[in-house]
Scaffold this active site. Structure first.
Site, short mmCIF file in Angstrom:
data_model
loop_
_atom_site.label_atom_id
_atom_site.label_comp_id
_atom_site.label_asym_id
_atom_site.label_seq_id
_atom_site.Cartn_x
_atom_site.Cartn_y
_atom_site.Cartn_z
N ASP A 1 1.28 77.09 -0.32
CA ASP A 1 2.17 76.45 -1.64
C ASP A 1 2.47 75.50 -1.96
OD1 ASP A 1 0.45 78.53 -2.20
OD2 ASP A 1 2.18 80.10 -3.70
N SER B 1 11.55 84.14 -2.99
CA SER B 1 12.76 84.83 -3.08
C SER B 1 12.08 85.94 -1.54
CB SER B 1 12.51 86.17 -4.14
OG SER B 1 11.16 86.84 -3.75
N GLY C 1 15.46 91.23 14.70
CA GLY C 1 16.54 90.79 14.13
C GLY C 1 17.07 89.39 13.86
N HIS D 1 2.26 83.58 13.23
CA HIS D 1 3.00 84.45 13.21
C HIS D 1 4.09 83.23 12.76
CE1 HIS D 1 6.28 87.07 13.62
NE2 HIS D 1 7.21 86.61 13.98
N ARG E 1 7.32 82.91 23.32
CA ARG E 1 6.01 83.06 22.80
C ARG E 1 4.94 82.37 23.21
NH1 ARG E 1 8.49 84.63 16.88
NH2 ARG E 1 9.62 86.28 17.97
N GLU F 1 15.47 89.41 23.04
CA GLU F 1 14.08 88.84 23.28
C GLU F 1 14.19 87.37 23.86
OE1 GLU F 1 12.52 89.44 19.05
OE2 GLU F 1 14.34 89.43 18.30
N SER G 1 14.87 82.20 12.84
CA SER G 1 14.29 81.70 11.14
C SER G 1 15.46 82.27 10.68
CB SER G 1 13.17 81.92 11.23
OG SER G 1 12.22 82.94 10.49
N LEU G 2 15.99 83.15 10.57
CA LEU G 2 16.53 83.97 9.40
C LEU G 2 18.20 83.09 9.47
CD1 LEU G 2 15.44 87.90 10.04
CD2 LEU G 2 14.95 86.51 8.24
N ARG H 1 9.64 78.01 18.21
CA ARG H 1 10.50 79.35 17.73
C ARG H 1 11.18 79.37 18.63
NH1 ARG H 1 11.44 83.45 14.28
NH2 ARG H 1 9.47 83.85 14.67
N HIS I 1 2.05 85.03 17.75
CA HIS I 1 3.20 86.10 18.75
C HIS I 1 2.77 86.58 19.73
CE1 HIS I 1 5.59 89.02 18.98
NE2 HIS I 1 6.93 88.39 18.20
C1 LIG Z 1 6.22 90.24 10.73
C2 LIG Z 1 7.49 89.27 10.99
C3 LIG Z 1 8.16 89.28 12.14
C4 LIG Z 1 9.74 88.89 11.74
N1 LIG Z 1 10.60 88.85 12.71
C5 LIG Z 1 11.65 88.28 12.71
C6 LIG Z 1 12.84 88.34 13.23
O1 LIG Z 1 12.91 89.64 14.04
N2 LIG Z 1 13.85 87.58 13.05
C7 LIG Z 1 13.74 86.06 12.52
O2 LIG Z 1 14.96 85.44 12.48
N3 LIG Z 1 12.21 86.02 12.53
C8 LIG Z 1 10.97 86.71 11.64
N4 LIG Z 1 10.48 86.64 10.98
C9 LIG Z 1 9.98 85.15 10.46
C10 LIG Z 1 10.97 85.50 9.50
O3 LIG Z 1 10.81 86.59 8.77
C11 LIG Z 1 9.91 84.33 8.47
O4 LIG Z 1 10.21 83.12 9.21
C12 LIG Z 1 11.45 84.02 7.09
O5 LIG Z 1 11.14 85.22 6.67
C13 LIG Z 1 11.17 83.39 6.11
O6 LIG Z 1 11.79 83.53 4.96
P1 LIG Z 1 11.31 82.66 3.51
O7 LIG Z 1 12.12 82.81 2.87
O8 LIG Z 1 11.35 80.82 4.12
O9 LIG Z 1 10.14 82.67 3.31
P2 LIG Z 1 9.84 84.23 3.03
O10 LIG Z 1 10.53 85.71 3.24
O11 LIG Z 1 8.52 84.47 3.73
O12 LIG Z 1 9.58 84.17 0.92
C14 LIG Z 1 8.90 83.49 0.25
C15 LIG Z 1 8.97 83.66 -0.59
O13 LIG Z 1 8.20 82.25 -1.33
C16 LIG Z 1 7.53 82.76 -2.54
N5 LIG Z 1 6.32 81.74 -2.72
C17 LIG Z 1 5.20 81.57 -2.43
N6 LIG Z 1 4.83 80.79 -3.35
C18 LIG Z 1 5.09 80.99 -4.42
C19 LIG Z 1 4.75 80.23 -5.22
N7 LIG Z 1 3.67 79.12 -6.10
N8 LIG Z 1 5.11 80.20 -6.66
C20 LIG Z 1 6.32 81.39 -6.26
N9 LIG Z 1 6.83 82.03 -5.36
C21 LIG Z 1 6.16 81.45 -4.19
C22 LIG Z 1 7.02 84.41 -2.42
O14 LIG Z 1 6.78 85.35 -3.36
C23 LIG Z 1 8.40 84.38 -1.55
O15 LIG Z 1 8.84 85.81 -2.24
C24 LIG Z 1 9.12 87.57 11.44
C25 LIG Z 1 7.97 87.59 10.88
C26 LIG Z 1 6.69 88.43 10.41
C27 LIG Z 1 5.77 87.66 9.54
#
Ligand SMILES: Cc1cc2nc3c(=O)[nH]c(=O)nc-3n(C[C@H](O)[C@H](O)[C@H](O)COP(=O)(O)OP(=O)(O)OC[C@H]3O[C@@H](n4cnc5c(N)ncnc54)[C@H](O)[C@@H]3O)c2cc1C
Length: 483
Positions: A204, A10, A46, A332, A271, A111, A372-373, A367, A225
């Protein structure tokens, strides 16, 4: 219960998959933790996108390739750069309150690695705002069922459907069937001792995909980072690159700027270059003490522009408007992962991977900040647009309950895995330690598989962490030059 689409995760990738699915789809969203516990929620800086006339697709494309050392998949970058702005505007329509100027236009920040201001933001808590608004939309949709604090521990494919095995928050096991499965399980940061990632990042989805036969690539392409707050906690608060973008200096122990020695872009280099600069400077000065300094900027502006970071620093009695912030690199982001095509398909019919767990190829070797968002949205929308809606009667499948062992897993194993990764591959790889690490990780994996363990969430997370760490170090060793 049978679903058309089961989305695991999520964060932005999972939530955006859900809202991109037409209402005729019967969708299940599963998250192993609270819906808002994710790397997405923690995102600060952002989202990068070409949204103004002084910017261009070519410039965003070039910056992405420059940061990625040209190892990027050019077609995927082009798709992301050109389609991304419409997804950012969709977020705005959904109600995401991006910062705007007095003329109502979106404010853009700078950035590392970007040649122009192109990152839209919600102060320094962009991820929180985006995740909350997307989740609000998902919850309102009648066609989406929700399972929070439910862990996916296995997926099997039988003919043209998947069986998804779950452990709920009470520890009960159950299963659902699904025509399509979207892995949106995020990163791997928790295999490191020091990471900016949330507690959910144990890789996972990568292990689930590998077991199904999907190809896993570029696992050693890990981003560190340069400026996490240097305090003694495992999940280190990030001091966003936007702080440097708004004028902060990176200083060595003597209070001198030094990045110009390592890159013409100085503090605003990509980075990996800033991390390498810090390591090189640490060797020269014989200490790991580094600082960010933005105290020369107006303190009201700093407090208003970075309220989250200001508060985080104050929790450690550091007033960033008046004093230097101690910083040091930490794990990171994962650039590689489950290999997918331009529509996020793994090549296994009905199995998709989106967001940080996927290897779309957009990031190359490193990256570009705030891409990444954007990637999470563009490629999850594309995944849904190519899915096939199959409608036929599914037989009810009973969960084959495995005989459970009795022993609880030793929590020390997770720490051991983190220590192995921190010492074997932190910015630079240590081949000797990687070789020893892979051997030990193999022993841990065999012991977990063959021992009489209670197969609970802790067990599966530990097993996944050991396997992911082993994939990373294995790739390091494979690519090492032993001459
Ligand atoms: C501190 C920080 C700052 C960042 N700042 C930026 C930014 O400014 N701009 C940018 O573009 N990127 C940024 N990033 C990177 C970016 O936030 C992430 O790469 C991106 O949000 C990943 O999104 P996602 O949906 O792939 O995973 P996530 O947002 O990590 O979500 C993973 C989901 O998978 C679920 N999950 C995992 N394993 C299981 C399982 N076995 N069963 C059920 N559910 C599971 C988790 O519960 C979670 O809901 C940042 C990252 C961090 C850590």
């Amino acid at each position: 219960m049978h679903y058309d689409i089961t989305v695991i995760g999520s964060g932005i990738a999972g939530l955006y998959t859900c809202i991109s699915a037409e209402s005729e789809y019967n969708v299940l969203l599963i998250s192993k933790s609270d819906f808002l516990n994710s790397n997405t929620y923690l995102a600060q800086g952002g989202i990068a996108g070409v949204l103004a006339e002084d910017d261009s697709f070519e410039s965003h494309f070039d910056d992405t390739l420059k940061a990625g050392k040209s190892e990027n998949d050019k077609r995927a970058v082009e798709v992301m750069v050109k389609e991304g702005p419409q997804d950012i505007l969709r977020l705005k329509d959904i109600g995401v309150e991006f910062d705007t100027g007095s003329d109502g236009r979106l404010l853009r920040t700078l950035e590392g690695g970007h040649s122009i201001r192109r990152i839209v933001h919600c102060k320094d808590s962009t991820g929180k705002e985006v995740a909350q608004k997307l989740l609000g939309r998902v919850v309102d949709r009648q066609n989406i069922s929700l399972m929070e604090r439910t862990f996916v521990y296995d997926i099997e494919k039988r003919d043209d459907e998947f069986i998804v095995y779950l452990i709920d928050h009470k520890g009960h096991k159950q299963s659902v069937t699904s025509s399509n499965v979207v892995l949106a399980t995020g990163g791997i940061g928790k295999i490191y001792k020091n990471t900016t990632n949330s507690s959910v990042a144990t890789g996972d989805g990568i292990c689930l995909a590998r077991k199904l036969g999907a190809s896993i690539k570029k696992m050693s392409y890990i981003q560190f980072h340069p400026t996490a707050l240097d305090v003694e906690v495992e999940e280190r608060p990030l001091i966003s690159e936007a702080v440097r973008g708004e004028g902060a200096y990176l200083l060595n122990e003597r209070g001198q700027r030094f990045m110009h020695k390592y890159s013409p872009m100085a503090e605003l280099a990509p980075r990996d270059d800033v991390c390498k600069g810090i390591l090189a400077e640490a060797r020269i000065q014989g200490s790991n003490h580094f600082y960010l300094d933005i105290s020369h900027k107006d303190s009201d502006y700093v407090r208003k522009r970075f309220p989250y970071i200001y508060e985080k620093c104050m929790e450690w009695n550091i007033d960033m408007t008046r004093e230097r912030i101690p910083v040091y690199p930490c794990q990171h982001y994962l650039m590689g992962g489950i290999d997918v095509d331009i529509n996020s398909s793994t090549g296994i019919q009905g199995l998709y991977a989106v967001g940080e767990c996927s290897n779309t190829g957009v990031h190359g070797k490193n990256r570009l900040a705030s891409n990444s968002l954007l990637e999470g949205m563009v490629f999850s929308r594309r995944a849904v647009s190519t899915m096939k809606l199959q409608r036929h009667a599914y037989e009810k499948i009973d969960l084959a309950v495995k005989n459970d062992g009795v022993n609880h897993i030793d929590k020390g194993i997770k720490s051991e895995i983190m220590d192995i990764m921190q010492s074997s591959y932190f910015i630079e790889a240590d081949i000797e330690k990687s070789l020893r690490g892979v051997k030990r990780l193999g022993e841990i994996t065999s012991e977990l598989r063959e021992g009489s363990y209670r197969t609970d969430i802790e067990y599966y997370e530990t097993l996944n962490m050991a396997q992911v760490a082993s994939m990373i170090l294995g790739e390091i060793i494979e690519n090492a030059d032993f001459k």
